[in-house]
Design a protein around this motif. Sequence first.
Motif, short mmCIF file in Angstrom:
data_model
loop_
_atom_site.label_atom_id
_atom_site.label_comp_id
_atom_site.label_asym_id
_atom_site.label_seq_id
_atom_site.Cartn_x
_atom_site.Cartn_y
_atom_site.Cartn_z
N ARG A 72 0.99 -1.02 -0.07
CA ARG A 72 -0.01 0.07 -0.06
C ARG A 72 0.89 1.18 -0.09
NH1 ARG A 72 -2.79 -3.63 -1.16
NH2 ARG A 72 -4.68 -4.45 -0.01
N PHE A 73 0.37 2.22 -0.57
CA PHE A 73 1.06 3.51 -0.62
C PHE A 73 0.16 4.69 -1.00
CE2 PHE A 73 0.54 2.08 -4.93
CZ PHE A 73 0.15 3.11 -5.54
N GLU A 74 0.57 5.90 -0.68
CA GLU A 74 -0.21 7.22 -0.84
C GLU A 74 0.71 7.97 -1.60
OE1 GLU A 74 -1.57 9.06 2.67
OE2 GLU A 74 -2.04 7.09 3.72
N ILE A 75 0.00 8.82 -2.51
CA ILE A 75 0.79 9.78 -3.23
C ILE A 75 0.36 11.27 -2.90
CG2 ILE A 75 0.93 8.05 -5.36
CD1 ILE A 75 -1.44 9.39 -6.57
N THR A 76 1.18 12.21 -3.17
CA THR A 76 0.89 13.31 -2.82
C THR A 76 -0.02 14.32 -3.77
OG1 THR A 76 2.36 14.25 -4.48
CG2 THR A 76 3.47 13.64 -2.13
N ASP A 77 -0.42 15.26 -3.05
CA ASP A 77 -1.59 16.13 -3.85
C ASP A 77 -1.01 16.49 -5.35
OD1 ASP A 77 -3.37 15.66 -1.67
OD2 ASP A 77 -2.64 17.82 -0.86
N GLN A 80 -1.18 13.55 -7.32
CA GLN A 80 -2.76 13.26 -7.96
C GLN A 80 -3.11 14.25 -8.81
OE1 GLN A 80 -5.53 12.99 -4.41
NE2 GLN A 80 -3.89 11.69 -3.35
N ASN A 86 -8.20 11.01 -8.49
CA ASN A 86 -8.90 11.30 -7.04
C ASN A 86 -9.30 9.68 -6.46
OD1 ASN A 86 -11.53 10.50 -7.93
ND2 ASN A 86 -11.91 12.60 -8.58
N GLU A 87 -10.08 9.72 -5.37
CA GLU A 87 -10.23 8.24 -4.83
C GLU A 87 -11.24 7.66 -5.33
OE1 GLU A 87 -13.15 11.56 -3.26
OE2 GLU A 87 -11.12 11.22 -2.84
N CYS A 93 -1.08 0.27 -10.72
CA CYS A 93 0.17 0.25 -10.41
C CYS A 93 0.95 -0.67 -10.81
CB CYS A 93 0.12 0.03 -8.70
SG CYS A 93 1.69 0.28 -8.05
N LEU A 128 8.38 6.77 -3.28
CA LEU A 128 7.86 6.86 -2.06
C LEU A 128 8.39 7.05 -1.01
CD1 LEU A 128 5.51 3.48 -2.84
CD2 LEU A 128 4.87 5.96 -3.03
N GLU A 130 7.32 5.52 2.22
CA GLU A 130 7.06 4.31 2.95
C GLU A 130 8.39 3.60 2.99
OE1 GLU A 130 4.84 5.40 0.68
OE2 GLU A 130 3.04 5.90 1.68
#
Length: 142
Positions: A72-77, A80, A86-87, A93, A128, A130
């Motif tokens: 799992r990971f998150e990307i910056t605004d 995006q 968006n969600e 990936c 990332l 992470e």
Amino acid sequence: MKINTRDFGETEIDDSTVITMPKGIIGFESTTRYTLLSPLGEDTFPMWLQSVDGVEPCFVVYDPMQIYSDYRFEITDEEQELLGINEDTPYRCLAVAIVPDDYRKTTINLRCPIVINTRDNIAAQVILTEQYGFRHPVYEEG
């Protein structure tokens, strides 16, 4: 459209499969148009992320979530916004592989995945924060 590929010679692709990477891939920033080739069958990994503008660059890629189910990971605004996601946006990936002579020792880079907005075919390689590394095994020992 016909393209010349590194591993499959001249190949016919549909224009709608061209993926635009506005910032390219690290080390290949000037190459911004790619397509995914699936020689083993539709959506079967490994796949080849092939430049449509030349034989190189070409990368063997895997879906890291199929290998590491807890990835799992998150990307910056900013990322995006670049990807236009968006969600609710469908995305894919990919992790770039290093495939040695002994393919059983193939590794993938989980630190710098390529994220593709599959609705608009826009992609970006993200770095990332992470705790993922650059060389995670694809195949289990033995």
